[in-house]
Design an enzyme around this catalytic site. Sequence first.
Site, short mmCIF file in Angstrom:
data_model
loop_
_atom_site.label_atom_id
_atom_site.label_comp_id
_atom_site.label_asym_id
_atom_site.label_seq_id
_atom_site.Cartn_x
_atom_site.Cartn_y
_atom_site.Cartn_z
N PRO A 180 0.67 -1.26 -0.04
CA PRO A 180 -0.03 -0.11 0.04
C PRO A 180 0.68 1.36 -0.23
O PRO A 180 1.85 1.11 0.65
CB PRO A 180 -0.78 -0.08 1.13
CG PRO A 180 -0.12 -1.16 2.34
CD PRO A 180 0.45 -1.98 1.23
N ASN A 181 0.36 2.20 -0.66
CA ASN A 181 0.95 3.59 -0.86
C ASN A 181 2.16 3.63 -1.60
O ASN A 181 2.68 4.75 -2.06
CB ASN A 181 0.98 4.20 0.39
CG ASN A 181 -0.25 4.40 1.19
OD1 ASN A 181 -1.26 5.07 0.69
ND2 ASN A 181 -0.32 4.05 2.59
N ARG B 28 4.86 10.99 -2.37
CA ARG B 28 4.40 10.83 -0.78
C ARG B 28 5.64 10.75 -0.04
O ARG B 28 6.47 9.79 -0.41
CB ARG B 28 3.84 9.35 -0.53
CG ARG B 28 3.51 9.03 0.98
CD ARG B 28 3.03 7.72 1.16
NE ARG B 28 3.02 7.13 2.39
CZ ARG B 28 3.66 6.26 2.96
NH1 ARG B 28 4.17 5.40 2.01
NH2 ARG B 28 3.51 5.94 4.39
N TYR C 194 10.96 8.70 1.18
CA TYR C 194 11.07 7.48 0.15
C TYR C 194 11.42 8.06 -1.31
O TYR C 194 11.82 7.39 -2.23
CB TYR C 194 9.42 7.42 -0.30
CG TYR C 194 8.74 6.55 1.02
CD1 TYR C 194 9.14 5.33 1.39
CD2 TYR C 194 8.01 7.41 1.80
CE1 TYR C 194 8.65 4.62 2.71
CE2 TYR C 194 7.39 6.76 2.85
CZ TYR C 194 7.57 5.55 3.08
OH TYR C 194 7.10 5.03 4.38
N ASN D 161 8.13 -5.78 -0.98
CA ASN D 161 8.02 -4.35 -0.02
C ASN D 161 6.65 -4.20 0.56
O ASN D 161 5.66 -3.99 -0.19
CB ASN D 161 8.29 -3.09 -0.66
CG ASN D 161 8.43 -2.04 0.23
OD1 ASN D 161 7.87 -2.03 1.22
ND2 ASN D 161 9.00 -1.06 -0.12
N ALA E 151 2.93 -0.80 4.47
CA ALA E 151 2.22 -0.75 5.99
C ALA E 151 1.85 -2.38 6.23
O ALA E 151 1.72 -2.53 7.48
CB ALA E 151 1.15 0.12 5.86
N GLU F 269 12.58 -9.48 1.54
CA GLU F 269 11.58 -8.22 2.15
C GLU F 269 12.50 -7.02 1.94
O GLU F 269 13.71 -7.15 2.27
CB GLU F 269 11.35 -8.61 3.51
CG GLU F 269 10.67 -7.26 4.15
CD GLU F 269 10.40 -7.68 5.77
OE1 GLU F 269 9.53 -6.77 6.38
OE2 GLU F 269 11.04 -8.41 6.21
N HIS G 53 12.76 -2.68 2.27
CA HIS G 53 12.07 -1.47 2.53
C HIS G 53 13.10 -0.48 2.12
O HIS G 53 14.18 -0.36 2.22
CB HIS G 53 11.86 -1.16 4.11
CG HIS G 53 11.04 -2.43 4.55
ND1 HIS G 53 9.73 -2.27 4.38
CD2 HIS G 53 11.27 -3.60 5.13
CE1 HIS G 53 8.84 -3.34 5.09
NE2 HIS G 53 9.95 -4.15 5.20
N ARG H 90 12.51 4.77 12.26
CA ARG H 90 11.36 5.69 12.44
C ARG H 90 10.33 5.61 13.42
O ARG H 90 10.98 4.87 14.41
CB ARG H 90 10.66 5.26 10.91
CG ARG H 90 11.42 5.48 9.76
CD ARG H 90 10.85 5.28 8.45
NE ARG H 90 9.65 6.09 8.10
CZ ARG H 90 8.92 6.07 7.17
NH1 ARG H 90 8.95 4.80 6.55
NH2 ARG H 90 7.85 6.83 7.15
#
Length: 163
Positions: free
Chosen positions: A22-23, A30, A35, A86, A89, A113, A115, A122
């Site tokens: 998502p996103n 964003r 990012y 990735n 969320a 995985e 990111h 964060r």
Amino acid sequence: MNEGSHYSQSQKPTKVVVVNGPNLGRLGVREPDVYGHQDLATLRLDCQDWGRELGLQVEVRQSDDEGEVISWMHEAVDQGTPIVMNPAAFTHYSYGLADAAAQVTSAGLPLLEVHISNPASREAFRRHSVISPVATGTITGMGFYGYKLALESVAHTLRESAD
């Protein structure tokens, strides 16, 4: 072609699916301070180029729908397809996705995985991953370059299992 690659033009490239949660369709817009300024189309082209160098046929997907991402994990198992993911969320709470990702690695397929940012640096809620315990490996905080490292890891894992 990388010098260390065992891929030749006569071999059919191994398909790898790069799954973005998502996103991530909003990359470049964003939170560019987190990012970066590059968009999903750039990531798609980069991954396809890196894949070609490694003898991989890379397909990049993105969905904001948890069920669709889970279906992609099931498809990977059924088709014997390695995954770079990735989970965005979904990383922090999607036990359904974790169960589906576990099926990928249980089938002997690599699942890396990735990111873009470093979740450990964060907000506290981002520091826990339900995906990491079932992933082959995790790469964080390297921006888009993390996807290249993940694809190299997939290629390496496939070569090791073939030897």
